[in-house]
Design a protein around this motif. Sequence first.
Motif, short mmCIF file in Angstrom:
data_model
loop_
_atom_site.label_atom_id
_atom_site.label_comp_id
_atom_site.label_asym_id
_atom_site.label_seq_id
_atom_site.Cartn_x
_atom_site.Cartn_y
_atom_site.Cartn_z
N UNK A 1 0.47 -1.96 0.04
CA UNK A 1 0.37 0.21 0.09
C UNK A 1 0.83 1.46 0.02
N UNK A 2 2.43 1.18 0.27
CA UNK A 2 2.64 2.17 -0.10
C UNK A 2 3.57 2.94 0.89
N UNK A 3 3.35 1.90 2.55
CA UNK A 3 3.23 2.50 3.19
C UNK A 3 5.25 3.09 3.13
N UNK A 4 5.66 2.31 2.97
CA UNK A 4 7.26 2.20 2.94
C UNK A 4 8.18 3.70 2.54
N UNK A 5 7.68 3.71 1.19
CA UNK A 5 7.76 5.10 0.95
C UNK A 5 6.96 6.31 1.40
N UNK A 6 5.51 6.02 1.97
CA UNK A 6 5.28 7.83 2.66
C UNK A 6 5.97 7.80 3.66
N UNK A 7 6.28 6.34 4.94
CA UNK A 7 7.77 6.84 5.77
C UNK A 7 8.73 7.28 5.71
N UNK A 8 9.07 7.14 4.70
CA UNK A 8 10.61 7.23 4.27
C UNK A 8 10.45 8.61 4.01
N UNK A 9 9.70 9.31 3.33
CA UNK A 9 10.18 10.57 3.59
C UNK A 9 9.21 11.84 4.89
N UNK A 10 8.34 10.80 5.07
CA UNK A 10 7.10 11.46 6.28
C UNK A 10 8.02 11.73 7.82
N UNK A 11 7.80 13.24 7.89
CA UNK A 11 8.37 14.17 9.45
C UNK A 11 7.75 14.15 10.45
N UNK A 12 8.14 13.90 11.73
CA UNK A 12 7.33 14.49 12.95
C UNK A 12 6.86 13.71 13.07
N UNK A 13 6.12 13.53 14.36
CA UNK A 13 5.56 12.07 15.54
C UNK A 13 4.00 12.30 15.53
N UNK A 14 3.61 11.14 14.81
CA UNK A 14 1.71 10.69 14.35
C UNK A 14 1.64 10.26 15.79
N UNK A 15 1.07 11.02 16.47
CA UNK A 15 -0.09 10.08 17.29
C UNK A 15 -1.46 9.85 17.42
N UNK A 16 -1.52 8.37 17.40
CA UNK A 16 -2.75 7.48 17.08
C UNK A 16 -3.49 7.10 18.77
N UNK A 17 -4.53 8.05 18.90
CA UNK A 17 -5.45 7.16 19.92
C UNK A 17 -6.58 5.89 20.00
N UNK A 18 -6.23 4.63 20.15
CA UNK A 18 -7.46 3.90 20.07
C UNK A 18 -8.19 4.16 21.52
N UNK A 19 -9.34 3.70 20.45
CA UNK A 19 -9.88 3.46 21.86
C UNK A 19 -11.20 1.86 22.11
N UNK A 20 -10.90 1.35 22.99
CA UNK A 20 -11.08 0.02 23.48
C UNK A 20 -12.17 0.32 24.16
N UNK A 21 -12.81 -0.93 23.99
CA UNK A 21 -14.35 -1.37 24.46
C UNK A 21 -14.22 -2.48 25.34
N UNK A 22 -13.76 -2.27 26.24
CA UNK A 22 -13.83 -3.51 27.54
C UNK A 22 -12.82 -4.62 27.67
N UNK A 23 -12.26 -4.39 26.66
CA UNK A 23 -11.08 -5.26 26.48
C UNK A 23 -9.65 -4.94 26.66
N UNK A 24 -8.71 -5.79 27.37
CA UNK A 24 -7.08 -5.68 28.09
C UNK A 24 -6.24 -5.32 26.65
N UNK A 25 -5.35 -5.86 26.98
CA UNK A 25 -3.60 -6.43 25.98
C UNK A 25 -2.49 -6.85 27.34
N UNK A 26 -2.18 -7.21 26.73
CA UNK A 26 -0.83 -7.30 27.28
C UNK A 26 0.38 -6.60 26.56
N UNK A 27 1.12 -6.38 27.09
CA UNK A 27 2.71 -6.04 27.20
C UNK A 27 3.83 -6.34 26.49
N UNK A 28 3.54 -7.98 26.88
CA UNK A 28 4.72 -8.92 26.35
C UNK A 28 4.29 -9.21 25.02
#
Length: 608
Positions: free
Chosen positions: A262-289
């Motif tokens: 999908x061309x993300x590799x090319x987008x990443x090579x040119x992109x600058x800055x720090x993207x900030x993404x917020x995931x909204x989760x309804x009732x589920x957990x996750x594992x750091x590991x």
Amino acid sequence: MSAPPSAIGTMVTIDAGGMCRGMSEQASARGWRWSSVCAVIALAALVTSCTSSPKAKQTSDNGSPNPAVHLVAAAPGVVTFYLALPYNANSLTDAATKAASPGPEYRHFVPLARAGGQYGATDKDISTVGDAVTGLGLGFAVDPTRLFARVFGTPAQWQKALGSPLGQQAGSASNPFVTYSLPDEVPDQLQSSGTTLLVGDADVYDAASDGSRPSSINSPDATKPGAEAWPVDTGSPLTASCQNPLLTAKQVYTPAQILDAYGIDQLTARAKGTPVVTVIDLGGGWSDQDLALAGQCWGYAPPAVAQSQGDGVPTRITNVDDETSLDLQTVAAVVPGGQLRLVQTTNGDAAFLDGFSRAIADPKGQPDVLTVSYGGCAIAEQDADPGYVKVVDSVLAMAALTGVATLIAAGDSGSTTCGAAVAGTTMSYPAVSPFVTAVGGTRLVLGQGNERTGEVVWNDSVYGGQGAGGGGTSRTQSKPWYQSKVNPGPMRTVPDGAALADMSPGWPVVLDGALQTVGGTSGATPFTAAALALVSANERAAGRPPIGLANGWFYSVEGQSGTFYDVTEGNNDLESVGCCQAAPGYDRASGLGVPHWATLPATVPAVG
């Protein structure tokens, strides 16, 4: 009450003996239930008083901070309900529309405090309502959007205020949330003029009851007579730092393959800055590991997850959930150098309202993008509580006005989210909201060098599965301005775009230390959100505003070369309702198509 939402994602699991398991997570009997669509493939191998968080400063009518306007931190033993406040919905919608439309006011975003002051409840209204609520002995905090307030207290405080106890339903291992219900009649102080109690139920996480969430074991769909064999990964190279039967059998894509296609590799090579993404989760957990193992397997260092807790979830949810894990791992693979945030809410009726508002009022600053992989029957939403839908739509408009993009999974039930019992097409909420980008699903085919060699609408019924990308015509939301050139009808159509969602070869996710392959728009949505965040961060790094709601931009370049991969084959019709079929250009099965991330960012319209 609102209709229950679904975790939008379809999973294939493999046990050690290569047996097939179709898993469907059904949740509790009440409220927003878990309902993961799962298919089967034969594969190898406030304690006692009302307390609140430090108050974010919100400018009052006279320019000074209003102490009533702030986020409330989740606290043990506290039950929270939501009160819609008087606000100027039409003016808010108009302002958000102008900020999201290429033209003289495009991307002229407004800080949240100012937007709330301009379009939300006035100080006078806040004072009147607040005095009435606190007079009952309950806590009162106006959300920074000024569109609604949180009313909170312990069960004992609510009993004193109401004159009778709240209804109560205990949590269970499969649904570890205690549900509290308001009585049919409540004091007049909770129904001041111009206000509305939005939802009659409130959930509180009960960690002690949290346990294994059961799955139903079904006969393998892939063995049904006449079902075709599941496709395999035909792309190359396939590189990974881990070994797994799924990789050997080519039943799962690697993140690198999808990024290349999908061309993300090319987008990443040119992109600058720090993207900030917020995931909204309804009732589920996750594992750091699990997140760390995914990074090790695919060769990236995942970012730290900044987690915040929503109302009724004072402690981190312990159960490891496929939906939350997929969201976090997918975003991390696209933006390993970004900021990754998680708002963990209940799976209760008002979780969307709580999650969206907390994300855009984050004390750490607003994100570039919000991503949500849940939804519910839009007809049930509107019929059950139109006031709730109105306020959620307004919060989403506030997100757009302040420069935040919201991406929502369009669903995994094709054109019939509400099921076969409802005639015709039925869509998912909040995917049909005009202020979100709804993401549908495709089946992707790769070749040498992981070049994209084919792509059709995701519909796995031919392989014995029951998943297809959400898409069709809304019955509850009018046609938004950005669809004027592609949608001849009067109502909103979805999706707006699409990406990989098929079950096999599907998205990779590590759960409890084991690699699995997952299908559904739950993979397509966080992926698209993370890619859009890269573009938004690059704009900010160049001294321009973030992207915000992308729909005005996306639809303005419809049909232009190098913007979207046009998906012209396949359909998402699981119940033989006659909709929806892919075609050249925009269609209700794949939207505008799949964004071409290597070249699409060059078409971002100029700031007005």
